[in-house]
Design a protein around this motif. Sequence first.
Motif, PDB file in Angstrom:
ATOM      1  N   ASN A   1     -30.415 -55.205 -60.560  1.00 36.91           N
ATOM      2  CA  ASN A   1     -29.508 -56.230 -60.056  1.00 36.91           C
ATOM      3  C   ASN A   1     -29.515 -57.492 -60.926  1.00 36.91           C
ATOM      4  O   ASN A   1     -29.400 -58.607 -60.425  1.00 36.91           O
ATOM      5  CB  ASN A   1     -29.874 -56.556 -58.596  1.00 36.91           C
ATOM      6  CG  ASN A   1     -28.699 -57.059 -57.803  1.00 36.91           C
ATOM      7  OD1 ASN A   1     -27.554 -56.822 -58.148  1.00 36.91           O
ATOM      8  ND2 ASN A   1     -28.980 -57.769 -56.742  1.00 36.91           N
ATOM      9  N   ASP A   2     -29.657 -57.318 -62.252  1.00 42.21           N
ATOM     10  CA  ASP A   2     -29.741 -58.457 -63.170  1.00 42.21           C
ATOM     11  C   ASP A   2     -28.390 -59.059 -63.533  1.00 42.21           C
ATOM     12  O   ASP A   2     -28.339 -60.161 -64.060  1.00 42.21           O
ATOM     13  CB  ASP A   2     -30.452 -58.045 -64.465  1.00 42.21           C
ATOM     14  CG  ASP A   2     -31.954 -57.960 -64.304  1.00 42.21           C
ATOM     15  OD1 ASP A   2     -32.503 -58.639 -63.424  1.00 42.21           O
ATOM     16  OD2 ASP A   2     -32.565 -57.200 -65.068  1.00 42.21           O
ATOM     17  N   LYS A   3     -27.315 -58.330 -63.277  1.00 42.53           N
ATOM     18  CA  LYS A   3     -25.984 -58.831 -63.609  1.00 42.53           C
ATOM     19  C   LYS A   3     -25.081 -58.733 -62.384  1.00 42.53           C
ATOM     20  O   LYS A   3     -25.180 -57.797 -61.606  1.00 42.53           O
ATOM     21  CB  LYS A   3     -25.366 -58.033 -64.753  1.00 42.53           C
ATOM     22  CG  LYS A   3     -26.139 -58.162 -66.056  1.00 42.53           C
ATOM     23  CD  LYS A   3     -25.418 -57.439 -67.155  1.00 42.53           C
ATOM     24  CE  LYS A   3     -26.212 -57.342 -68.415  1.00 42.53           C
ATOM     25  NZ  LYS A   3     -26.597 -58.524 -69.055  1.00 42.53           N
ATOM     26  N   TRP A   4     -24.193 -59.722 -62.246  1.00 42.32           N
ATOM     27  CA  TRP A   4     -23.212 -59.682 -61.165  1.00 42.32           C
ATOM     28  C   TRP A   4     -21.943 -59.035 -61.713  1.00 42.32           C
ATOM     29  O   TRP A   4     -21.388 -59.455 -62.725  1.00 42.32           O
ATOM     30  CB  TRP A   4     -22.895 -61.084 -60.648  1.00 42.32           C
ATOM     31  CG  TRP A   4     -21.990 -61.040 -59.453  1.00 42.32           C
ATOM     32  CD1 TRP A   4     -22.372 -60.921 -58.151  1.00 42.32           C
ATOM     33  CD2 TRP A   4     -20.564 -61.080 -59.448  1.00 42.32           C
ATOM     34  NE1 TRP A   4     -21.269 -60.879 -57.332  1.00 42.32           N
ATOM     35  CE2 TRP A   4     -20.139 -60.977 -58.108  1.00 42.32           C
ATOM     36  CE3 TRP A   4     -19.602 -61.176 -60.435  1.00 42.32           C
ATOM     37  CZ2 TRP A   4     -18.809 -60.992 -57.734  1.00 42.32           C
ATOM     38  CZ3 TRP A   4     -18.262 -61.178 -60.071  1.00 42.32           C
ATOM     39  CH2 TRP A   4     -17.881 -61.094 -58.728  1.00 42.32           C
ATOM     40  N   ASN A   5     -21.527 -57.978 -61.054  1.00 42.91           N
ATOM     41  CA  ASN A   5     -20.262 -57.326 -61.384  1.00 42.91           C
ATOM     42  C   ASN A   5     -19.709 -56.679 -60.127  1.00 42.91           C
ATOM     43  O   ASN A   5     -20.350 -56.687 -59.086  1.00 42.91           O
ATOM     44  CB  ASN A   5     -20.419 -56.328 -62.526  1.00 42.91           C
ATOM     45  CG  ASN A   5     -21.366 -55.198 -62.183  1.00 42.91           C
ATOM     46  OD1 ASN A   5     -21.704 -54.982 -61.029  1.00 42.91           O
ATOM     47  ND2 ASN A   5     -21.804 -54.470 -63.179  1.00 42.91           N
ATOM     48  N   ILE A   6     -18.536 -56.130 -60.251  1.00 45.84           N
ATOM     49  CA  ILE A   6     -17.893 -55.466 -59.119  1.00 45.84           C
ATOM     50  C   ILE A   6     -17.893 -53.969 -59.425  1.00 45.84           C
ATOM     51  O   ILE A   6     -17.102 -53.507 -60.247  1.00 45.84           O
ATOM     52  CB  ILE A   6     -16.479 -56.012 -58.880  1.00 45.84           C
ATOM     53  CG1 ILE A   6     -16.556 -57.522 -58.631  1.00 45.84           C
ATOM     54  CG2 ILE A   6     -15.815 -55.288 -57.713  1.00 45.84           C
ATOM     55  CD1 ILE A   6     -15.214 -58.211 -58.536  1.00 45.84           C
ATOM     56  N   PRO A   7     -18.809 -53.222 -58.807  1.00 43.67           N
ATOM     57  CA  PRO A   7     -18.957 -51.800 -59.118  1.00 43.67           C
ATOM     58  C   PRO A   7     -17.669 -51.009 -58.900  1.00 43.67           C
ATOM     59  O   PRO A   7     -16.939 -51.247 -57.941  1.00 43.67           O
ATOM     60  CB  PRO A   7     -20.043 -51.321 -58.157  1.00 43.67           C
ATOM     61  CG  PRO A   7     -20.733 -52.544 -57.694  1.00 43.67           C
ATOM     62  CD  PRO A   7     -19.735 -53.657 -57.775  1.00 43.67           C
ATOM     63  N   HIS A   8     -17.400 -50.093 -59.809  1.00 42.62           N
ATOM     64  CA  HIS A   8     -16.302 -49.135 -59.722  1.00 42.62           C
ATOM     65  C   HIS A   8     -14.909 -49.752 -59.820  1.00 42.62           C
ATOM     66  O   HIS A   8     -13.925 -49.036 -59.728  1.00 42.62           O
ATOM     67  CB  HIS A   8     -16.402 -48.283 -58.450  1.00 42.62           C
ATOM     68  CG  HIS A   8     -17.768 -47.734 -58.211  1.00 42.62           C
ATOM     69  ND1 HIS A   8     -18.370 -46.837 -59.077  1.00 42.62           N
ATOM     70  CD2 HIS A   8     -18.677 -47.979 -57.242  1.00 42.62           C
ATOM     71  CE1 HIS A   8     -19.580 -46.552 -58.638  1.00 42.62           C
ATOM     72  NE2 HIS A   8     -19.798 -47.232 -57.535  1.00 42.62           N
ATOM     73  N   LEU A   9     -14.818 -51.052 -59.998  1.00 41.06           N
ATOM     74  CA  LEU A   9     -13.497 -51.688 -60.098  1.00 41.06           C
ATOM     75  C   LEU A   9     -12.730 -51.177 -61.313  1.00 41.06           C
ATOM     76  O   LEU A   9     -11.513 -50.997 -61.258  1.00 41.06           O
ATOM     77  CB  LEU A   9     -13.647 -53.214 -60.172  1.00 41.06           C
ATOM     78  CG  LEU A   9     -12.344 -53.998 -60.283  1.00 41.06           C
ATOM     79  CD1 LEU A   9     -11.485 -53.780 -59.042  1.00 41.06           C
ATOM     80  CD2 LEU A   9     -12.639 -55.478 -60.474  1.00 41.06           C
ATOM     81  N   ALA A  10     -13.423 -50.897 -62.409  1.00 39.96           N
ATOM     82  CA  ALA A  10     -12.760 -50.436 -63.633  1.00 39.96           C
ATOM     83  C   ALA A  10     -12.057 -49.094 -63.437  1.00 39.96           C
ATOM     84  O   ALA A  10     -11.118 -48.779 -64.163  1.00 39.96           O
ATOM     85  CB  ALA A  10     -13.769 -50.346 -64.769  1.00 39.96           C
ATOM     86  N   LEU A  11     -12.486 -48.320 -62.446  1.00 42.84           N
ATOM     87  CA  LEU A  11     -11.837 -47.028 -62.192  1.00 42.84           C
ATOM     88  C   LEU A  11     -10.417 -47.195 -61.673  1.00 42.84           C
ATOM     89  O   LEU A  11      -9.531 -46.410 -61.985  1.00 42.84           O
ATOM     90  CB  LEU A  11     -12.657 -46.212 -61.185  1.00 42.84           C
ATOM     91  CG  LEU A  11     -14.073 -45.834 -61.614  1.00 42.84           C
ATOM     92  CD1 LEU A  11     -14.803 -45.157 -60.473  1.00 42.84           C
ATOM     93  CD2 LEU A  11     -14.045 -44.956 -62.847  1.00 42.84           C
ATOM     94  N   THR A  12     -10.207 -48.224 -60.879  1.00 43.13           N
ATOM     95  CA  THR A  12      -8.890 -48.432 -60.278  1.00 43.13           C
ATOM     96  C   THR A  12      -8.109 -49.562 -60.931  1.00 43.13           C
ATOM     97  O   THR A  12      -6.887 -49.558 -60.915  1.00 43.13           O
ATOM     98  CB  THR A  12      -9.019 -48.728 -58.772  1.00 43.13           C
ATOM     99  OG1 THR A  12      -9.887 -49.854 -58.602  1.00 43.13           O
ATOM    100  CG2 THR A  12      -9.563 -47.529 -58.024  1.00 43.13           C
ATOM    101  N   ASN A  13      -8.800 -50.541 -61.482  1.00 41.16           N
ATOM    102  CA  ASN A  13      -8.164 -51.700 -62.119  1.00 41.16           C
ATOM    103  C   ASN A  13      -8.882 -52.021 -63.425  1.00 41.16           C
ATOM    104  O   ASN A  13      -9.619 -53.001 -63.503  1.00 41.16           O
ATOM    105  CB  ASN A  13      -8.212 -52.919 -61.185  1.00 41.16           C
ATOM    106  CG  ASN A  13      -7.441 -52.716 -59.928  1.00 41.16           C
ATOM    107  OD1 ASN A  13      -7.915 -52.083 -58.998  1.00 41.16           O
ATOM    108  ND2 ASN A  13      -6.233 -53.239 -59.888  1.00 41.16           N
ATOM    109  N   PRO A  14      -8.682 -51.214 -64.480  1.00 38.68           N
ATOM    110  CA  PRO A  14      -9.487 -51.350 -65.692  1.00 38.68           C
ATOM    111  C   PRO A  14      -9.329 -52.669 -66.443  1.00 38.68           C
ATOM    112  O   PRO A  14     -10.199 -53.038 -67.216  1.00 38.68           O
ATOM    113  CB  PRO A  14      -9.040 -50.174 -66.553  1.00 38.68           C
ATOM    114  CG  PRO A  14      -7.742 -49.745 -66.004  1.00 38.68           C
ATOM    115  CD  PRO A  14      -7.739 -50.114 -64.558  1.00 38.68           C
ATOM    116  N   ASN A  15      -8.249 -53.384 -66.234  1.00 43.60           N
ATOM    117  CA  ASN A  15      -8.034 -54.628 -66.965  1.00 43.60           C
ATOM    118  C   ASN A  15      -8.033 -55.860 -66.069  1.00 43.60           C
ATOM    119  O   ASN A  15      -7.591 -56.931 -66.488  1.00 43.60           O
ATOM    120  CB  ASN A  15      -6.715 -54.565 -67.738  1.00 43.60           C
ATOM    121  CG  ASN A  15      -6.737 -53.455 -68.763  1.00 43.60           C
ATOM    122  OD1 ASN A  15      -7.660 -53.350 -69.551  1.00 43.60           O
ATOM    123  ND2 ASN A  15      -5.729 -52.599 -68.733  1.00 43.60           N
TER     124      ASN A  15
END
Length: 87
Positions: free
Chosen positions: A16-30
């Motif tokens: 948990n060292d980085k904040w990101n939104i998991p799996h978002l790139a699958l549906t909204n890659p950009n």
Amino acid sequence: EVALPNAFTPNGDGVNDKWNIPHLALTNPNAPIYIFDRYGKLLKQMDSRSVGWNGTFKGILLPADDYWFRLVLNDTQIVNGHFSLKK
């Protein structure tokens, strides 16, 4: 629906060292994501394919606090929210 993490711990333990939104790139890659401090200062701009934000600004680890984000999914869908950086 997008799962939005509410905290992360950039302490170098590999978990948990980085904040990101998991799996978002699958549906909204950009999809752009903007991260701000409590005063509205832009700290980081990234897209959904990024590995995430490590809690730094200009190479300095920021303090434990709440931070805000804006996720732009498309022209009509913008998601605003906040999360905590914990140490």
